[in-house]
Structures are given as structure tokens and as C-alpha cells.
Design an enzyme around this catalytic site. Structure first.
Site, mmCIF file in Angstrom:
data_model
loop_
_atom_site.group_PDB
_atom_site.id
_atom_site.type_symbol
_atom_site.label_atom_id
_atom_site.label_comp_id
_atom_site.label_asym_id
_atom_site.label_seq_id
_atom_site.Cartn_x
_atom_site.Cartn_y
_atom_site.Cartn_z
ATOM 1 N N GLU A 1 -8.359 20.706 -24.236
ATOM 2 C CA GLU A 1 -8.686 21.364 -25.497
ATOM 3 C C GLU A 1 -8.912 22.818 -25.105
ATOM 4 O OE1 GLU A 1 -8.656 20.335 -28.561
ATOM 5 O OE2 GLU A 1 -8.261 18.220 -28.141
ATOM 6 N N THR B 1 -9.328 28.791 -16.128
ATOM 7 C CA THR B 1 -9.441 30.011 -16.918
ATOM 8 C C THR B 1 -10.432 31.011 -16.319
ATOM 9 O OG1 THR B 1 -10.202 30.810 -19.085
ATOM 10 C CG2 THR B 1 -11.152 28.764 -18.336
ATOM 11 N N ASP B 2 -10.256 32.284 -16.669
ATOM 12 C CA ASP B 2 -11.229 33.313 -16.271
ATOM 13 C C ASP B 2 -12.559 33.152 -17.012
ATOM 14 O OD1 ASP B 2 -10.387 34.140 -18.816
ATOM 15 O OD2 ASP B 2 -9.792 36.161 -18.198
ATOM 16 N N GLU B 3 -12.559 32.379 -18.118
ATOM 17 C CA GLU B 3 -13.769 32.294 -18.939
ATOM 18 C C GLU B 3 -14.920 31.587 -18.223
ATOM 19 O OE1 GLU B 3 -13.349 31.383 -23.040
ATOM 20 O OE2 GLU B 3 -11.485 32.502 -23.233
ATOM 21 N N TYR C 1 -16.193 25.406 -24.566
ATOM 22 C CA TYR C 1 -14.875 25.377 -23.900
ATOM 23 C C TYR C 1 -14.994 25.773 -22.438
ATOM 24 C CZ TYR C 1 -10.447 27.215 -22.170
ATOM 25 O OH TYR C 1 -9.358 27.496 -21.370
ATOM 26 N N LYS D 1 -14.445 23.586 -18.946
ATOM 27 C CA LYS D 1 -13.471 23.958 -17.905
ATOM 28 C C LYS D 1 -14.197 24.159 -16.561
ATOM 29 C CE LYS D 1 -9.594 24.651 -18.172
ATOM 30 N NZ LYS D 1 -8.387 23.745 -18.106
ATOM 31 N N LEU E 1 -5.077 34.582 -31.040
ATOM 32 C CA LEU E 1 -5.057 35.940 -31.599
ATOM 33 C C LEU E 1 -3.650 36.482 -31.895
ATOM 34 C CD1 LEU E 1 -6.781 38.547 -32.296
ATOM 35 C CD2 LEU E 1 -6.150 39.337 -30.021
ATOM 36 N N HIS F 1 -19.738 35.350 -28.334
ATOM 37 C CA HIS F 1 -18.453 35.993 -28.003
ATOM 38 C C HIS F 1 -18.542 36.808 -26.703
ATOM 39 C CE1 HIS F 1 -14.888 38.385 -29.947
ATOM 40 N NE2 HIS F 1 -14.539 37.751 -28.843
HETATM 41 P P1 NAD Z 1 -2.641 24.355 -25.550
HETATM 42 O O1 NAD Z 1 -3.820 24.027 -26.389
HETATM 43 O O2 NAD Z 1 -1.525 25.151 -26.113
HETATM 44 O O3 NAD Z 1 -1.988 22.999 -25.000
HETATM 45 C C1 NAD Z 1 -2.771 21.923 -24.545
HETATM 46 C C2 NAD Z 1 -1.870 20.700 -24.436
HETATM 47 O O4 NAD Z 1 -2.647 19.621 -23.923
HETATM 48 C C3 NAD Z 1 -1.298 20.246 -25.780
HETATM 49 O O5 NAD Z 1 0.070 19.937 -25.635
HETATM 50 C C4 NAD Z 1 -2.103 18.989 -26.105
HETATM 51 O O6 NAD Z 1 -1.394 18.034 -26.876
HETATM 52 C C5 NAD Z 1 -2.408 18.456 -24.706
HETATM 53 N N1 NAD Z 1 -3.612 17.611 -24.666
HETATM 54 C C6 NAD Z 1 -4.821 17.891 -25.208
HETATM 55 N N2 NAD Z 1 -5.669 16.863 -24.965
HETATM 56 C C7 NAD Z 1 -4.977 15.949 -24.253
HETATM 57 C C8 NAD Z 1 -5.312 14.685 -23.684
HETATM 58 N N3 NAD Z 1 -6.543 14.163 -23.825
HETATM 59 N N4 NAD Z 1 -4.365 14.003 -22.999
HETATM 60 C C9 NAD Z 1 -3.113 14.531 -22.856
HETATM 61 N N5 NAD Z 1 -2.737 15.706 -23.380
HETATM 62 C C10 NAD Z 1 -3.666 16.415 -24.057
HETATM 63 O O7 NAD Z 1 -3.229 25.032 -24.235
HETATM 64 P P2 NAD Z 1 -2.627 26.205 -23.335
HETATM 65 O O8 NAD Z 1 -2.996 27.493 -23.916
HETATM 66 O O9 NAD Z 1 -1.222 25.883 -23.043
HETATM 67 O O10 NAD Z 1 -3.509 26.020 -22.020
HETATM 68 C C11 NAD Z 1 -3.093 25.130 -20.989
HETATM 69 C C12 NAD Z 1 -4.137 25.135 -19.884
HETATM 70 O O11 NAD Z 1 -4.263 26.445 -19.366
HETATM 71 C C13 NAD Z 1 -5.519 24.720 -20.350
HETATM 72 O O12 NAD Z 1 -6.098 23.935 -19.341
HETATM 73 C C14 NAD Z 1 -6.271 26.033 -20.491
HETATM 74 O O13 NAD Z 1 -7.646 25.851 -20.249
HETATM 75 C C15 NAD Z 1 -5.625 26.859 -19.414
HETATM 76 N N6 NAD Z 1 -5.592 28.316 -19.659
HETATM 77 C C16 NAD Z 1 -5.112 28.817 -20.828
HETATM 78 C C17 NAD Z 1 -5.025 30.197 -21.015
HETATM 79 C C18 NAD Z 1 -4.478 30.807 -22.279
HETATM 80 O O14 NAD Z 1 -4.559 32.023 -22.452
HETATM 81 N N7 NAD Z 1 -3.891 30.050 -23.180
HETATM 82 C C19 NAD Z 1 -5.458 31.047 -19.990
HETATM 83 C C20 NAD Z 1 -5.959 30.489 -18.807
HETATM 84 C C21 NAD Z 1 -6.015 29.126 -18.645
HETATM 85 O O1 DAU Z 2 -9.256 34.056 -21.071
HETATM 86 C C1 DAU Z 2 -8.467 32.911 -21.026
HETATM 87 C C2 DAU Z 2 -8.632 32.150 -22.315
HETATM 88 O O2 DAU Z 2 -7.906 32.881 -23.311
HETATM 89 C C3 DAU Z 2 -8.133 30.722 -22.237
HETATM 90 O O3 DAU Z 2 -8.891 30.013 -21.310
HETATM 91 C C4 DAU Z 2 -8.220 30.052 -23.621
HETATM 92 O O4 DAU Z 2 -7.668 28.752 -23.564
HETATM 93 C C5 DAU Z 2 -7.446 30.899 -24.612
HETATM 94 O O5 DAU Z 2 -7.596 30.343 -25.906
HETATM 95 C C6 DAU Z 2 -7.951 32.336 -24.598
HETATM 96 O O6 DAU Z 2 -9.289 32.399 -25.107
HETATM 97 P P1 DAU Z 2 -9.762 33.587 -26.083
HETATM 98 O O7 DAU Z 2 -10.934 33.127 -26.840
HETATM 99 O O8 DAU Z 2 -9.871 34.862 -25.332
HETATM 100 O O9 DAU Z 2 -8.437 33.681 -27.028
HETATM 101 P P2 DAU Z 2 -8.261 33.893 -28.589
HETATM 102 O O10 DAU Z 2 -6.805 34.114 -28.828
HETATM 103 O O11 DAU Z 2 -8.926 32.834 -29.386
HETATM 104 O O12 DAU Z 2 -9.041 35.248 -28.855
HETATM 105 C C7 DAU Z 2 -8.718 36.449 -28.163
HETATM 106 C C8 DAU Z 2 -9.701 37.509 -28.611
HETATM 107 O O13 DAU Z 2 -9.439 37.814 -29.993
HETATM 108 C C9 DAU Z 2 -11.146 37.070 -28.549
HETATM 109 O O14 DAU Z 2 -11.951 38.173 -28.171
HETATM 110 C C10 DAU Z 2 -11.477 36.665 -29.988
HETATM 111 C C11 DAU Z 2 -10.590 37.577 -30.810
HETATM 112 N N1 DAU Z 2 -10.099 37.008 -32.103
HETATM 113 C C12 DAU Z 2 -9.483 35.800 -32.071
HETATM 114 C C13 DAU Z 2 -9.014 35.238 -33.237
HETATM 115 C C14 DAU Z 2 -8.335 33.881 -33.233
HETATM 116 C C15 DAU Z 2 -10.229 37.735 -33.268
HETATM 117 O O15 DAU Z 2 -10.779 38.850 -33.277
HETATM 118 N N2 DAU Z 2 -9.753 37.183 -34.428
HETATM 119 C C16 DAU Z 2 -9.173 35.956 -34.468
HETATM 120 O O16 DAU Z 2 -8.792 35.495 -35.578
#
Ligand code: NAD
Ligand code: DAU
Length: 365
Positions: free
Chosen positions: A96, A144-146, A170, A174, A210, A304
């Protein structure tokens, strides 16, 4: 000569996972490695709201590709997949992933991110031990960096030794999963790797995040909700650069290592939103309303994090990895992708999504 790997990607129907699978299939011109690295690619994905079978539609039915719909918390299924396909490499994306959803509903985050990761680790440990602990096996955990918390304006960027300080359900989930992965290396010698990456952007990202949210709302003439004062900073990396980094870690890093991945690219949220508005404005098609008029400052996200930044010296030095994309080019490519792929994102604006959207943004001050 490297023996081809048999790969299991969890969460491969999501944003980064699907890009990684396409990357491994040799579909990206900038890929360093050829399709021959992988003799078979399995995707295990629960196809939650964030998973999309259509994203992998071009691969379904191809030799050596298998999309298995199932949950990483299902220990029996995971063990069966590992054995049946003789998996030697797991790249674990399933999670998630959306911070706002973790605030309104944290339980699913603990279940998938912590219990799910534990279930995978246990299954992979038994699989590895039963086969005599082969040298080639790897478990790469994508994080993640978070997990490192929030930076002040002048703080140095997060490094691999920065103490964990997660602030959202979240990031806490992680962080918990990262600790489990680390413990499996130290306790059992399981050949694990951890990567902590900054914010990704690019094609196939779900509309709630975003950049896609801003692109889609501009096309629909809906308000562009900017949280708080819009001055929060994220370090943005193109997803293709992330895929290259993951492959470098997989092929070159020593088991037990962790690597920070980022774009050396810190941008304020409001600046990104304005850049997207400008890119959309320069598009030849018609927009319902001039994009900048749609920018709306809304109440802040609880807890935030103010700023993230990644120190990527270790991966640059050890694995010779560098981000290739500059942000202006990558953002333009991404905006163009959302402009030309309405058929991909329109079906995702489902009743579930509308309900989520109304609950998060509807009554927001
Ligand atoms: P996403 O939400 O787009 O995709 C997650 C996928 O996991 C989906 O296909 C979902 O169906 C599947 N999934 C969720 N729960 C599941 C379960 N219980 N069993 C099997 N599949 C399941 O996520 P993303 O943005 O592609 O992120 C992928 C990974 O990278 C995550 O672990 C996230 O923490 C990490 N990450 C994301 C970012 C980012 O900016 N998006 C940055 C750094 C790390
Ligand atoms: O840093 C890595 C993370 O980046 C990943 O681990 C997460 O899975 C990924 O969702 C992302 O997290 P953020 O919370 O940084 O991403 P998001 O796109 O939700 O938001 C980016 C920034 O924009 C954050 O500061 C919140 C802000 N935001 C986001 C939304 C959805 C807004 O201002 N308005 C918005 O509607």
C-alpha cells in the site's frame, strides 16, 4: 557469462513494478541490460485499486511471462509460486503506497507492508534453505526515503546511515518491513538487499499521486489541490532511472547492503504544479480552463513531511549508477504521456476513486 534469472516481482501491476517488468523485457531504449537476463518473469499482484492488469496487457500470453493474481500475505500461494517456477530472484514492490490513504485507513498498510513482507521473507527463506542456499538467490526489497522522516531547509540529505524516523502510518509500515528484511540477512544469512528511493514520476502512475492528479485535473477542468503552503520539497526521480538502479543493485551489490536512490533533484510542490500548468498550456489541444486558474491551496496533510533529499554518493561510487533524466525532459515526457493515454487513466476514475476523492478533498478547508 551470467546465468539468466527467474524473477518474481510482487506488485508488478502497479506503477514502479510494471515499469520494472517492461524494463526487464528490454523495452526501454536506455536499458543497460538485455532481455536475456531473465529466463522467466512472474508477477504476483493482488490487483488492488492500484494494480492494473491492462498495464501488462502487452506481455500477457508471451512465453516466459506469468501474471498471477494473488496476495503476498497468502503463504501457501507464495510457496507454491517459488517452487513451481524455481524462482531465484524476488523484487518486492507490492505495498500500500499512498500516504493519504494510510492516514484514513492504516490497517491495510500494516497488513500488506509488514505482514506481507514477513510472509514473503519466510517463504523465500524456506525455499532458499531447502535448495542448499544457492549463491545466486536474491531478495530485493524496494523501499522509500520516507522512512528517514523529514528534513529542515539546511539539513544534509538522508544517507544510508541516517536513523529511521517515520512520521506516517505508510512510512512506519515501510520502516517495519525494512527492519524485517535486515533481520533476515543478519539472522539467517538470507541474501537480501534494500533500496530506499525518493519520489518517482513517469508513465503508469495511479491518478491519486501528485503529478498524474494535476495532469488529469487540468484535462478535466477540476481544481488543483495544493496542500498547505505548497513549499514542501520532494526529490524527484524518473521511474526508468529507478529501474536501472534496481537492476544495478540486483546484479552488482553484495547481499546485506542498502542503497539510497534519488534524482539529486529537489523541487517544491507548487513549482511542479506550475510547471505542469505551463506544459499543458503549451499543448495544442483545448483545455476547459486556463490551468493556473485552477490552483487551489487546501488544508495540509496531517503530519506532512516538509522536505526529503537523498545522498546518492554510495550507489554512484559502488555501482556506477547515475540518474539519466533531467527533470524538465522527464516531466514533459510524463505530461505528454498523460495527454496521450486517456484510455489508460480514464477507467481508473472509478466509483471507488470518486468516493476516495470526495472523502479526501470534498470538505477540505
Ligand atoms: P503502487 O501503489 O502503484 O503499486 C502497488 C502494487 O502492489 C499494486 O499493483 C497493487 O495491486 C499491489 N499490491 C498491493 N497490496 C498487495 C498485496 N497484499 N499482495 C499483492 N499485491 C499487492 O505502488 P508504487 O508507487 O509502484 O510503489 C511500489 C513500491 O515502491 C512500494 O513498495 C513503495 O513503497 C515503493 N516506493 C515508491 C515510490 C514512489 O514514488 N511511488 C518511491 C519509493 C519507493
Ligand atoms: O518519497 C517517496 C514516496 O513518494 C513513496 O514512498 C510513496 O509511495 C509515494 O506515494 C510518494 O509519497 P508522497 O506523499 O511524497 O507523494 P504524493 O504524490 O502523494 O505527494 C507528493 C507531494 O505533493 C506531497 O508533499 C503532498 C503533495 N500533494 C499531494 C497530492 C496528492 C499535494 O499538495 N496535493 C495533492 O493533491
Amino acid at each position: 557469462m551470467i546465468t539468466p534469472r527467474v524473477l518474481l516481482t510482487t506488485g508488478g501491476a502497479g506503477f514502479i513494478g510494471s515499469n520494472f517488468v517492461h524494463y526487464c523485457q528490454g523495452q526501454y531504449s536506455k536499458g543497460q541490460y538485455s532481455k536475456g537476463q531473465y529466463s522467466e518473469i512472474c508477477v504476483l499482484d493482488a490487483l488492488t485499486y492500484a494494480g492494473n492488469r491492462a498495464t501488462l496487457g502487452d506481455l500477457e500470453g508471451q512465453d516466459g511471462f506469468h501474471l498471477i493474481e494473488g496476495n503476498i500475505c497468502d503463504a501457501g500461494l507464495v510457496a507454491q509460486i517459488l517452487a513451481a517456477h524455481q524462482i531465484d530472484t524476488v523484487v518486492h514492490f507490492a505495498a500500500e503506497s499512498h500516504v493519504d490513504r494510510s492516514i484514513s485507513g492504516p490497517a491495510a498498510f500494516v497488513q500488506t507492508n509488514v505482514v506481507g513482507t514477513f510472509t514473503l521473507l519466510e517463504a523465500f527463506r524456506h525455499h532458499w534453505q531447502e535448495r542448499g542456499k544457492p549463491e545466486q538467490f536474491r531478495f530485493l526489497h524496494v523501499s522509500t526515503d520516507e522512512v528517514f522522516g523529514s528534513l529542515g531547509p539546511d539539513d544534509p540529505a538522508f544517507s544510508e546511515v541516517t536513523p529511521y524516523a517515520p512520521n506516517s502510518p505508510y512510512s512506519a509500515s515501510k520502516a517495519g518491513s525494512d527492519h524485517l528484511v535486515r533481520a533476515y540477512f543478519h539472522t539467517y544469512g538470507l541474501p537480501t538487499l534494500i533500496t530506499n528511493c525518493s519520489n518517482n514520476y513517469g508513465p503508469y502512475q495511479f491518478p491519486e499521486k501528485l503529478i498524474p492528479l494535476m495532469c488529469i485535473n487540468i484535462l478535466l477542468g477540476k481544481p488543483l489541490p495544493v496542500y498547505g503552503d505548497g513549499q514542501n520539497i520532494r526529490d524527484w526521480l524518473h521511474v526508468e532511472d529507478h529501474c536501472r538502479a534496481l537492476e544495478a543493485v540486483l546484479l552488482k551489490a553484495k547481499p546485506g547492503e542498502t542503497y539510497n536512490i534519488g534524482g539529486n533533484n529537489q523541487v517544491k510542490n507548487i513549482d511542479i504544479v506550475e510547471q505542469i500548468c505551463d506544459l499543458m498550456e503549451s499543448w495544442a489541444g483545448e483545455l476547459p480552463i486556463s490551468p493556473k486558474k485552477l490552483i487551489t491551496f487546501v488544508g495540509d496533510r496531517p503530519g506532512h513531511d516538509r522536505r526529503y533529499a537523498m545522498n546518492i554518493a554510495k550507489i554512484q561510487r559502488d555501482l556506477s549508477w547515475q540518474p539519466h533524466y533531467d527533470f524538465a525532459t522527464g516531466l514533459k515526457q510524463t505530461v505528454d504521456w498523460y495527454l496521450t493515454h486517456r484510455d489508460w487513466w480514464q477507467p481508473l476514475l472509478s466509483d471507488e476513486y470518486q468516493g476516495y476523492y470526495a472523502a479526501l478533498y470534498g470538505d477540505r478547508p
